[in-house]
Structures are given as C-alpha cells and as structure tokens.
Scaffold this active site. Structure first.
Site, short mmCIF file in Angstrom:
data_model
loop_
_atom_site.label_atom_id
_atom_site.label_comp_id
_atom_site.label_asym_id
_atom_site.label_seq_id
_atom_site.Cartn_x
_atom_site.Cartn_y
_atom_site.Cartn_z
CG ASP A 138 -61.51 -116.44 17.76
OD1 ASP A 138 -62.47 -116.73 18.49
OD2 ASP A 138 -60.95 -115.34 17.75
CG HIS A 197 -60.62 -108.86 17.74
ND1 HIS A 197 -60.24 -109.63 18.82
CD2 HIS A 197 -61.88 -109.23 17.42
CE1 HIS A 197 -61.25 -110.43 19.13
NE2 HIS A 197 -62.25 -110.21 18.29
CG ASP A 198 -63.87 -107.70 20.21
OD1 ASP A 198 -64.12 -107.57 19.00
OD2 ASP A 198 -64.00 -108.78 20.83
CG ASP A 224 -66.50 -115.15 19.79
OD1 ASP A 224 -65.80 -114.14 19.84
OD2 ASP A 224 -67.70 -115.15 19.44
CD GLU A 262 -65.24 -112.39 23.84
OE1 GLU A 262 -65.11 -111.23 23.51
OE2 GLU A 262 -66.03 -113.16 23.26
C1 GLC Z 1 -66.60 -111.70 20.44
C2 GLC Z 1 -65.57 -111.27 19.41
C3 GLC Z 1 -66.12 -110.13 18.63
C4 GLC Z 1 -67.39 -110.57 17.94
C5 GLC Z 1 -68.37 -111.22 18.93
C6 GLC Z 1 -69.42 -112.00 18.20
O1 GLC Z 1 -66.84 -110.74 21.37
O2 GLC Z 1 -64.36 -110.98 20.03
O3 GLC Z 1 -65.21 -109.61 17.70
O4 GLC Z 1 -68.00 -109.49 17.33
O5 GLC Z 1 -67.76 -112.11 19.80
O6 GLC Z 1 -68.87 -113.18 17.67
#
Ligand code: GLC
Ligand code: CA
Length: 556
Positions: free
Chosen positions: A98, A328-329, A199, A256
């Site tokens: 990640d 995970h979100d 991310d 992402e």
């Molecule tokens: C992304 C991650 C999430 C995190 C955010 C800040 O959206 O997937 O889990 O809280 O970034 O890093």
C-alpha cells in the site's frame, strides 16, 4: 488490448491487523500471514495486496506512516517481511504494497522537522498557512469530519490534513518531497515487491489558492472532495511518479482514484496511463450523501447493475478497472448489495459471481471468500474505526437517538470488514489465543475457513472455482480480454451480460431477487460452466431461474 501478467491475475487483499496473529498479542502480523500462504495458494490467487505494514502510531490503522522504510512493531520486523516476500515468491505469489503518499503521520521525521520552526529545511514538506482573522484559513472539512486545518501552537500556523489531524498532507508542489517519495518507492521495488495500491492519490493536488467553498454540511464546512474536483494539473505529478518509479520497474500500480475528471480515464489507465489499473468505486459510492452516513439509503439491485455496466462502458477500449465488492473501507458487500433479509449462500454466490466475471481485475478481500457478513454491533463502544465514530457524532448532532445513530452508521462501518478473520470455530476463531484487538464477528462459529475448505457447496469452494475458471487459459479470450455486453438490461432485478471474446461467447446471469424469473437465452448452450444451484430448468430458449440463481454459460 495488450496482454499483461497482471491482467491475468487475481488479487487478494489482506488487512494485516486482522488476518492472523502468530504471537498472540491480539494483533495480526507478518508471521501470521506467512503461516497462511498455503491457504492462499490453495484458493488460487497469485497476488496479495497488503494494507500498510509500515511503522505507524496507528491513528488510522497504519494509514498514518511514521517511517516508510520500516515495519510496524506490532506486525514484526523487516527480516520477517523479507522472509514473507521470499516465501510468497516460492509459491508463485506476488506482493503488492500500500502506498500512502498524500500524507504521513505527524510523528514522521519530516513532519517533526517541518513543525520545528518556520525556517527549518523541511518546513515546506507540508502545507502551512497563517490564521485568517484568528481562525482556520478556510472552510475545508476533513474526510473524517471537523476542520481540515489544525493549529500548531509552536509555529502559530495551521497545517492541512485531509484525513485525521495526525495525518498531515504532504506538499507535492515541493520537488524535494517528490524526490524523497520516488526514492522510497524505488527502494521497495528494488526489494522485489510487484507494485503498489496507491492510497487517496487524487488528494495530492490541492486547489490553490485556498479560498472558501460553498458549505455542504450544517457546520458550514465543505468537504475537501469538492476542492479536489476543482484542482487542475494532477497528471503532471502522476506521470512524473510513474516515469520515475513504476514504469522503469514494469511494476503494477492500482490507484484508489476518486473524483477524477470525466475525460481523465485514458491518462490514468490507458496504455500510456500513469497506473496499470484503478478501482471501480461506482458501486461503493451509490447513494452516498454529503450530509453523512445517517442519511444514506440502501442500494437496489437495479442501481448496482447500472453502476457496474456504466463503469464497464466507460473503461471499454481504454483500460482495465479493478473490481471489488468490499475492502477495508467498506461494509461487507453481501450485506451492502443484497436486499435486507435475503442474504444467504445462493445470493452471496450470485453477487460474488456477478462481480467476478466483469471485465477487469478481480480483487477478493479477506473473508469475502467465506461469505462474511456485516457485524450486528450492539454498542458504539464495540467500534474502533475513526470514521464511524465521527459519523456517529454527525448523526447524533442531527438529532438521532443513540440507538438510531448506531443502527444507521454501523451498516456502513469500516469495522464490518475489519473484524478478525475466522479460521475455525475455536475460541476467537483461531485468529489469536490472546484478546483480539477488535471483536470477532459473532458468526465465526458457523462462518469460518475450516468449516468450508473441501466442503462441497461452500462459499470458499465457490470462490475457488470462480478463480480457477478465470485463470483457465481456455477462457482467457472472453473472460479476461473480452468485452462486457449487457444482456436484457431492461429486465428488472436481472443482471446479465456477455463476455465476448474473438472466438468465445460467455453469458453470465444472476437473478437478483427472491422470486423466480424466466430468462430468454440468446443462443444455444454449449456448456454450463458454473451454477450456484442444482437445477438448470431450460425449456427451448427459455431458462427458468430460481430466486438468486446464478449461472455462467458458454454459448455455442
Ligand atoms: C484511504 C484508505 C483508508 C484511509 C485513508 C487515509 O482511503 O483506504 O483506509 O483511512 O485513505 O489514508
Ligand atoms: Ca501479533
């Protein structure tokens, strides 16, 4: 479309904290993952994406990194990481890390130095602004609610944080920051990781100058997402990063990506794009509102279908999306997309199959292959996730009772997917012999890996078959490189599509409702490749499908 190793892959996402605890301190760790590599190999996946394992004070479970080139104490050591990498490679499994470079932890050495004085060498590594009339520089709100600005007593200035105040945003306008980031990325690639999931990457380009935006919440603030929609010029950073890191290493990179400009797809995932792929979030954002989770309505099957088809069409001829039902979100996909009261083995298999056969790169999030569902949280104290706690307060402030607020926000809570992986029906599901850092989903007695492996008809065996089908070179033409063509799109609560290759035509059909319905087939059936039920009631060109029946058919 060019062929490529990663397009033919199946990725499994591990949330290390919740996967397997080897030393029984209640927290999953690298050695725990090492012990489960055979499980993953058996399932058939060939790439693992791990959520962050870097050094972190864990304000946002590892997404707040204090040292990019070290491992979180709770997860283990760099030697153990190297061993994990080698042992995965021995099994033909690649590791994707990640990459969190929009922000660091406030405990990262760069930030410590940045905030030490206005003239420190690293001061400009972050985004500092003077107070405006004794207040925040503008009305931007953080993604976790509250202002996106935090006051620093020492410097008498505010710093920007799109996420929690312990996650200050890096200043990508500063070339030294970018150089340091590229160095770090290349260090990991040289070590042998196959690439990165990137991310919150669209956050790196801010809208300058920092004036107020129209408020979207009652508190007068505007989400930073609005500001990002208006920011221009992110491609310059993304291309530079790709040219300096991923491309020379032929690495895999999946972004992402939220809020991209409508015509940005080719520059992101096209043949010369900055990333290999990006997640399709069209389904996960359905019915989201600016006001907060407490106002969000359930997703209907028709909405789900249209969102999937919309994304498939957008990407066709341009590039490869990455498909998920959860991560995970997100809440568990089966609890989120299957209408309330209808979540059962058949509907779970249908949803998995429908998502899995879409064009793009399939991701499986840990526990999805077991059919894990949302948690029935009884009390807000059972929840750890900062965004759920924030949304709970937003709901209370809007006048909901604590019971109503809990019910509403727990449906969307990130902790649904973060409860530990249930390996068997022993205490704590075999995840740990200590006290798990987050409660087990109470369903673990029934829903666990041991109860499903080698059990005919189980969810695990279903996913294993789906993976094997997609990886079967005989179907590569249609299932990997073929186009997605919606079929009988107007028929309500029916999601059907063809995957059309050069020499192959595969039909995927899910009856997305409790009641049976008839489906007219477009041609003769050569072979039924998968079916989540024992029956296949074909009469001439009509297939009678039971509620939540799902089939994959090779057409003659
Ligand atoms: C992304 C991650 C999430 C995190 C955010 C800040 O959206 O997937 O889990 O809280 O970034 O890093
Ligand atoms: Ca541990």
């Amino acid at each position: 479309m060019n062929k490529n190793w990663w397009k033919e892959s199946v990725v499994y996402q591990i949330y290390p904290r919740s996967f397997c605890d080897s030393n029984h301190d209640g927290i999953g760790d690298l050695n725990g993952i090492r012990g489960k590599l055979d499980y993953l190999k058996e399932l058939g996946i060939n790439v693992i994406w791990m959520s962050p394992v870097y050094k972190s004070p864990n304000d946002d479970n590892g997404y707040d990194i204090s040292d990019y080139q070290d491992i979180m104490d709770e997860f283990g050591t760099m030697e153990e990481f190297d061993a994990l990498l080698a042992e995965a490679h021995q099994r033909g499994i690649k590791i994707v890390m990640d990459l969190v470079v929009n922000h660091t932890s406030d405990e990262h050495a760069w930030f410590v130095e940045s905030r030490s004085s206005r003239t420190s060498e690293k001061h400009d590594y972050y985004i500092w602004r003077e107070a405006k009339d004794g207040k925040e520089p503008n009305n931007w709100g953080s993604c976790f609610s509250g202002s996106a600005w935090e006051w620093d007593e020492n410097l008498q200035m505010y710093y920007l944080h799109c996420f929690s105040k312990k996650q200050p945003d890096l200043n990508w306008e500063n070339p030294e920051v970018r150089e340091d980031i590229y160095k770090m990325i290349n260090w990991w690639l040289d070590k042998g990781v196959a690439g990165f999931r990137i991310d919150a990457i669209m956050n790196i380009k801010k809208k300058l100058p920092f004036y107020n935006l129209p408020a979207d919440r009652d508190d007068g603030m505007c989400s930073t997402a609005r500001m990002l929609e208006e920011a221009e010029g992110i491609e310059v950073f993304l291309n530079e990063m790709a040219d300096r890191t991923f491309k020379p290493h032929n690495a895999f990179a999946v972004g992402e990506v939220f809020n991209e400009k409508p015509d940005a797809l080719p520059s992101i995932i096209g043949e010369d794009g900055c990333f290999s792929s990006m997640f399709d979030f069209a389904e996960t954002i359905l019915n989201k509102t600016d006001a907060g989770w407490y106002t969000q309505e359930p997703v209907t099957p028709e909405q789900y279908k249209e969102a999937c088809f919309g994304s498939q069409k957008r990407a066709e001829g341009i590039g490869f999306l990455s498909n998920i039902i959860e991560n995970h979100d997100e809440p568990r996909g089966v609890s989120h997309y299957i209408p309330e009261g209808d979540c059962c083995d058949a509907s779970k298999k249908m949803l998995g199959g429908l998502n899995y056969m879409l064009k793009g790169l399939p991701f499986i999030y840990q526990g999805q292959e077991l059919g894990m569902e949302n948690v029935n949280f009884q009390d807000i104290s059972e929840i750890d996730d900062i965004s759920t706690l924030d949304e709970y307060n937003v709901a209370l402030a809007a006048g909901l009772s604590p019971e109503e607020a809990l019910k509403k926000v727990s449906h969307f809570s990130r902790d649904n997917a973060r409860t530990p992986m249930p390996w068997d029906d022993s205490e704590n599901g075999g995840f740990t012999k200590g006290t798990p850092w987050l409660m087990m989903n109470p369903t673990f007695k029934e829903i666990n890996a041991a109860a499903q492996i080698n059990v005919e008809g189980s969810m695990y065996e279903w996913y294993k078959k789906l993976i094997a089908l997609r990886k079967n070179p005989a179907y590569e033409d249609a299932l990997i490189y073929g186009e997605t063509i919606p079929y009988l799109r107007e028929q309500k609560n029916l999601m059907a599509y063809m995957r059309k290759g050069q020499n192959q035509n595969i039909l995927v059909i899910g009856n997305f409702q409790r009641d049976a319905q008839d489906v007219v087939l477009p041609g003769a059936v050569k072979e039924v490749l998968m079916n989540n039920m024992d029956c296949f009631a074909q009469n001439g060109n009509v297939l009678h499908m039971e509620g939540y029946q799902f089939v994959i058919i090779e057409l003659a």
